[in-house]
Design a protein around this motif. Structure first.
Motif, PDB file in Angstrom:
ATOM      1  N   VAL A  82       8.076  -0.416  -3.117  1.00 23.81           N
ATOM      2  CA  VAL A  82       7.544  -1.443  -3.953  1.00 23.81           C
ATOM      3  C   VAL A  82       6.059  -1.474  -4.122  1.00 23.81           C
ATOM      4  CG1 VAL A  82       7.076  -3.973  -4.183  1.00 23.81           C
ATOM      5  CG2 VAL A  82       9.247  -3.173  -2.908  1.00 23.81           C
ATOM      6  N   ALA A  83       5.414  -1.077  -2.947  1.00 25.70           N
ATOM      7  CA  ALA A  83       3.835  -0.972  -3.078  1.00 25.70           C
ATOM      8  C   ALA A  83       3.385  -0.017  -3.997  1.00 25.70           C
ATOM      9  CB  ALA A  83       3.023  -0.728  -1.808  1.00 25.70           C
ATOM     10  N   ASP A  84       4.090   1.281  -4.032  1.00 27.11           N
ATOM     11  CA  ASP A  84       3.900   2.529  -4.907  1.00 27.11           C
ATOM     12  C   ASP A  84       3.951   2.053  -6.359  1.00 27.11           C
ATOM     13  OD1 ASP A  84       3.161   3.918  -2.793  1.00 27.11           O
ATOM     14  OD2 ASP A  84       4.885   5.187  -2.666  1.00 27.11           O
ATOM     15  N   GLN A  85       5.166   1.291  -6.711  1.00 29.50           N
ATOM     16  CA  GLN A  85       5.691   1.149  -8.025  1.00 29.50           C
ATOM     17  C   GLN A  85       4.891  -0.121  -8.666  1.00 29.50           C
ATOM     18  OE1 GLN A  85       9.825   0.857  -8.865  1.00 29.50           O
ATOM     19  NE2 GLN A  85      10.197   2.767  -8.115  1.00 29.50           N
ATOM     20  N   LEU A  86       4.638  -1.174  -7.733  1.00 27.10           N
ATOM     21  CA  LEU A  86       4.210  -2.613  -8.338  1.00 27.10           C
ATOM     22  C   LEU A  86       3.024  -2.860  -7.782  1.00 27.10           C
ATOM     23  CD1 LEU A  86       7.333  -4.690  -8.250  1.00 27.10           C
ATOM     24  CD2 LEU A  86       6.619  -3.458 -10.056  1.00 27.10           C
ATOM     25  N   GLY A  87       2.293  -2.193  -6.812  1.00 22.20           N
ATOM     26  CA  GLY A  87       0.946  -2.406  -6.197  1.00 22.20           C
ATOM     27  C   GLY A  87       1.426  -3.343  -4.708  1.00 22.20           C
ATOM     28  N   ALA A  88       0.110  -3.350  -3.971  1.00 25.05           N
ATOM     29  CA  ALA A  88       0.562  -3.672  -2.624  1.00 25.05           C
ATOM     30  C   ALA A  88       0.673  -5.244  -2.764  1.00 25.05           C
ATOM     31  CB  ALA A  88      -0.701  -3.574  -1.829  1.00 25.05           C
ATOM     32  N   LEU A  89       0.382  -6.005  -3.694  1.00 24.58           N
ATOM     33  CA  LEU A  89       0.389  -7.152  -3.442  1.00 24.58           C
ATOM     34  C   LEU A  89       2.017  -7.805  -3.723  1.00 24.58           C
ATOM     35  CD1 LEU A  89      -1.917  -9.061  -6.299  1.00 24.58           C
ATOM     36  CD2 LEU A  89      -1.372  -9.671  -3.909  1.00 24.58           C
ATOM     37  N   ALA A  90       2.864  -6.988  -4.244  1.00 28.37           N
ATOM     38  CA  ALA A  90       4.116  -7.134  -4.385  1.00 28.37           C
ATOM     39  C   ALA A  90       5.100  -6.807  -3.536  1.00 28.37           C
ATOM     40  CB  ALA A  90       4.622  -6.289  -5.865  1.00 28.37           C
ATOM     41  N   ARG A  91       4.356  -6.111  -2.423  1.00 27.58           N
ATOM     42  CA  ARG A  91       5.014  -5.552  -1.107  1.00 27.58           C
ATOM     43  C   ARG A  91       5.696  -6.565  -0.524  1.00 27.58           C
ATOM     44  NH1 ARG A  91       1.624  -1.944   1.760  1.00 27.58           N
ATOM     45  NH2 ARG A  91       0.339  -3.586   2.158  1.00 27.58           N
ATOM     46  N   PRO A  92       7.089  -6.864  -0.439  1.00 23.21           N
ATOM     47  CA  PRO A  92       7.496  -7.959   0.512  1.00 23.21           C
ATOM     48  C   PRO A  92       7.021  -8.040   1.960  1.00 23.21           C
ATOM     49  CG  PRO A  92       9.296  -6.314  -0.217  1.00 23.21           C
ATOM     50  CD  PRO A  92       7.854  -5.893  -0.324  1.00 23.21           C
ATOM     51  N   ALA A  93       6.653  -9.245   2.370  1.00 22.43           N
ATOM     52  CA  ALA A  93       6.213  -9.675   3.815  1.00 22.43           C
ATOM     53  C   ALA A  93       7.244  -9.093   4.795  1.00 22.43           C
ATOM     54  CB  ALA A  93       5.812 -11.078   3.790  1.00 22.43           C
ATOM     55  N   ARG A  94       8.601  -9.253   4.511  1.00 25.50           N
ATOM     56  CA  ARG A  94       9.405  -8.634   5.322  1.00 25.50           C
ATOM     57  C   ARG A  94      10.632  -8.286   4.498  1.00 25.50           C
ATOM     58  NH1 ARG A  94      10.589 -13.793   9.013  1.00 25.50           N
ATOM     59  NH2 ARG A  94      10.499 -12.820  10.922  1.00 25.50           N
ATOM     60  N   VAL A  95      11.500  -7.359   5.130  1.00 25.89           N
ATOM     61  CA  VAL A  95      12.625  -6.926   4.495  1.00 25.89           C
ATOM     62  C   VAL A  95      13.811  -7.216   5.516  1.00 25.89           C
ATOM     63  CG1 VAL A  95      13.934  -5.002   3.658  1.00 25.89           C
ATOM     64  CG2 VAL A  95      11.519  -5.221   3.096  1.00 25.89           C
ATOM     65  N   ARG A  96      14.673  -7.711   5.321  1.00 30.94           N
ATOM     66  CA  ARG A  96      15.893  -8.193   6.201  1.00 30.94           C
ATOM     67  C   ARG A  96      17.145  -7.845   5.619  1.00 30.94           C
ATOM     68  NH1 ARG A  96      12.763  -8.087   9.371  1.00 30.94           N
ATOM     69  NH2 ARG A  96      11.905  -9.839  10.597  1.00 30.94           N
ATOM     70  N   PHE A  97      18.059  -7.167   6.709  1.00 32.13           N
ATOM     71  CA  PHE A  97      19.214  -6.505   6.285  1.00 32.13           C
ATOM     72  C   PHE A  97      20.237  -7.619   6.599  1.00 32.13           C
ATOM     73  CE2 PHE A  97      16.200  -3.124   6.814  1.00 32.13           C
ATOM     74  CZ  PHE A  97      16.377  -2.631   5.612  1.00 32.13           C
ATOM     75  N   VAL A  98      21.292  -7.627   5.624  1.00 38.86           N
ATOM     76  CA  VAL A  98      22.468  -8.395   5.482  1.00 38.86           C
ATOM     77  C   VAL A  98      23.500  -7.555   5.035  1.00 38.86           C
ATOM     78  CG1 VAL A  98      21.384 -10.611   5.550  1.00 38.86           C
ATOM     79  CG2 VAL A  98      21.773  -9.628   3.576  1.00 38.86           C
ATOM     80  N   SER A  99      24.830  -8.339   5.208  1.00 42.84           N
ATOM     81  CA  SER A  99      25.982  -7.535   4.445  1.00 42.84           C
ATOM     82  C   SER A  99      26.385  -8.069   3.405  1.00 42.84           C
ATOM     83  CB  SER A  99      27.017  -7.340   5.747  1.00 42.84           C
ATOM     84  OG  SER A  99      27.472  -8.627   6.008  1.00 42.84           O
TER      85      SER A  99
END
Ligand code: ATP
Ligand code: MG
Length: 636
Positions: free
Chosen positions: A574-591
């Protein structure tokens, strides 16, 4: 100028001449006297003075030329049944149900609420209402009693048509107790209930109110019920929006404008021809089902395939990820319509299933309802080898607003874009706060439609003109324009891109970011099957992005180390494509992700859970367990 550009220009510059021509695609009892009456904006009256009937156009008018050809093919992988009705048989069935409804006191202008699974009787009931000039209000089958009760109170139906039960993935869901409870809760009480008995669940009948459809239909076996000629501007039906963003709105539609809009779209957009088979995998509870399971294909003289069941279940109720393609082969389907959410389900299946059947009859697959991400589009397009046509519309519009009109001219589709404005639609992009038109390429704003809206578009909010005007037409100061509540841009070639809903924007440290853009960046990751991004209140930055990801490999998420690695990769992407601002604060995994019954992401509910608020009205949620998972993933 290209053929489509010219076609479009005529629809905008000379709408009366344009739509007078389209009006010839249907049968009129009395021809329209005035094509367009836009004297009281934003209300529009199309084809005033004309009289017609939707059922006549869908059924009766085909009897002479194709009475013995299939009209309705009903397939249920839930009950393992497959039945085909010719136009003649459909005509007879519809009249039987119409006569039954008449016996229960239904006439022109009365409301009939239809709460049914995807069985042929549901289509008979809709067409029977249209035949009598009764206003049908289909409520998605299986909605809980509370949602059903509020719709009963809003529609105030004289009669409710229902069934003993629906079934999903082999699990029987009894409808009758839900309906009984809804009627108990509602302040309006229908006079009668007409019930199809599939033999799936026992039914307790209320004496004097409940009637078995089979008995009434038997009594009216030889019924001849003529079509009631309606004014073009008479109401044909009401339907509620999906409830993705809030309280569902009762969309009201006319008769003549709708018939013409559908006939025109079948020709110019779907390129479906009489005698062929159309397969829409939607449900009659949604607008796609109204327009492209029931009325559209039938008006065009096509057979329509109505499907009850999961996309991954065979006629023998065993898992079969190829069932839809098997049906395309068997019924020589030429036009297919589905939703990105369904394709994502299929994407988890073996891709070889797409090559197993002879799909040479198929000309195109149309997808609508939510953003079509590029990886999904590419996967299905490579698998099927036919054009995948994204189309953008709303319950409110009744037919596509943005797509390509291959029936007018073969037009290139672009991945990520539903296409260009359809004839009749003056689609503009406006600055969200100044209301100024953004006509430059790639300028982001709110997608709006300038009036007069074309035939088929909603007339108003049922019983609430004020809500119609206030909700949709008053969002831009000083301008009377219809807001779609979606963000969009238009590229240098005039193709539109939908960037998400206006309430799906997040504000990170003063920068406005679309959750959709972040989702696109994440779904491009090879290990990601699905993703939802929401903005969550943050004391420091205002809001931060949170991403909930369904990984392709479920095991990946359960192993802490792999999960951490994947989270890092996703953040970097995300940071590479949209910039660091857009980088999610957290990524969580669900099914699984929480969705509406129609497969739309409930970002509003996810956001509420993240902010520890009450998720609000969850009546349209498909799987409450998915929301529970979000909750758990946060505390993990
Ligand atoms: P509610 O209005 O009750 O919140 P809803 O907007 O989900 O519910 P629908 O009318 O079923 O109800 O959905 C229309 C919306 O779906 C559009 O406004 C848009 O946000 C989204 N949508 C539909 N088709 C597409 C598409 N092809 N690409 C992107 N978004 C789409
Ligand atoms: Mg909406």
């Amino acid at each position: 100028m290209s053929r489509y550009a010219d076609f479009y220009r005529r629809s905008i510059e000379a709408p009366e001449a344009f739509w007078a021509e389209q009006a010839q695609l249907i049968d009129w009892q009395t021809p329209p006297q005035q094509i367009l009456d836009a004297g009281n904006p934003p209300f529009v009256r199309w084809f005033a003075g004309g009289t017609t009937n939707l059922c006549h156009n869908a059924v009766d008018r085909h009897l002479a030329a194709r009475g013995d050809q299939p009209a309705l093919i009903a397939i249920s992988t839930e009950t393992g049944t497959e039945r085909s009705y010719s136009f003649k048989e459909l005509h007879a069935e519809v009249q039987r149900v119409a006569a039954s409804l008449m016996e229960l006191g239904v006439g022109k202008g009365d409301r009939v609420l239809i709460y049914m699974p995807m069985i042929p009787e549901a289509a008979f009931a809709m067409l029977a209402c249209a035949r009598l000039g009764a206003i049908h209000c289909v409520v998605f089958g299986g909605f809980a009693s509370g949602s059903l009760a509020s719709r009963i109170d809003d529609a105030t139906p004289k009669v409710v048509v229902s069934a003993d039960a629906g079934s999903r993935g082999g699990k029987v869901l009894a409808y009758k107790p839900l309906l009984d409870e809804a009627i108990r809760q509602s302040s309006h009480k229908p006079e009668a209930v007409l019930l199809a008995d599939r033999g799936l669940a026992p039914m307790a009948l209320t004496e004097g109110r409940d009637h078995l459809m089979a008995a009434l239909v038997q009594k009216h076996r030889d019924a001849h019920v003529p079509c009631t000629w309606l004014d073009a501007t008479d109401i044909s039906y009401t339907i509620y929006t999906s409830g993705t963003t809030g309280r569902p709105k009762g969309v009201q539609r006319d008769t003549g404008g709708y018939a013409v809009a559908l006939a025109a779209s079948m020709k110019h957009i779907f390129d479906g021809r009489a005698g062929e088979t159309y397969f829409s995998t939607s449900d009659i509870g949604w607008v796609v089902g109204h327009s492209y399971i029931v009325y559209g294909p039938l008006i065009a003289g096509m057979a329509t395939l109505m499907y009850e069941g999961l996309p991954t279940q065979g006629m023998d109720r065993q898992p079969d990820g190829g069932i839809w393609w098997r049906l395309v082969e068997k019924y020589k389907v030429t036009v297919m319509f589905s939703a990105p959410t369904a394709v994502r389900v299929l994407k988890k299946q073996d891709a070889a299933l797409l090559k197993k059947y002879d799909l040479s009859s198929l000309r195109a697959l149309f997808l609508a309802g939510e953003p079509l991400d590029e990886p999904t589009a590419r996967w299905i397009s490579e698998g099927l080898g036919v054009p995948i046509i994204d189309n953008y519309w709303q319950t409110e519009s009744g037919w596509p607003i943005l797509t390509v009109a291959n029936g007018v001219e073969q037009t290139r589709s672009k991945f990520g874009s539903p296409g260009v404005p359809m004839y009749g639609y003056k689609v503009k992009i406006l600055h969200e706060s100044t209301g100024e038109e953004l006509s430059g390429a790639n300028e982001k704003g709110v997608v709006v439609i300038e009036g007069p809206t074309p035939p088929g578009f909603m007339q108003t909010v049922w019983k609430d003109d004020e809500r119609f005007v206030d909700t949709y037409w008053k969002t831009v100061p000083g301008k009377l324009v219809y807001s779609t509540f979606d963000w969009g841009i238009r590229d240098e070639d005039g193709y539109f891109y939908i960037l998400g809903r206006t309430d799906d924007v997040i504000n990170v440290a003063g920068h406005r970011l679309g959750t959709r853009e972040i989702e696109e960046a994440i779904s491009g990751h090879a290990k990601v099957a699905e993703v939802a991004v929401v903005g969550v209140a943050d004391a420091l930055k205002g809001q931060v992005a949170m991403a909930f990801v369904v990984p392709k490999d479920a095991a990946a998420a359960s192993d802490e180390k792999t999960a951490l690695l994947l989270e890092g990769e996703i953040m970097k992407q995300v940071a590479d494509q949209l910039g660091a601002l857009a980088r999610p604060a957290r990524v969580r995994f669900v099914s699984a992700l929480p969705k509406t019954r129609s497969g739309k992401l409930l970002r509003r509910a996810i956001q509420a859970v993240c902010e520890e608020r009450d998720p609000g009205d969850l009546t349209t949620i498909e799987d409450p367990g998915a929301l529970q998972q979000i909750r758990q993933s946060l505390s993990a």
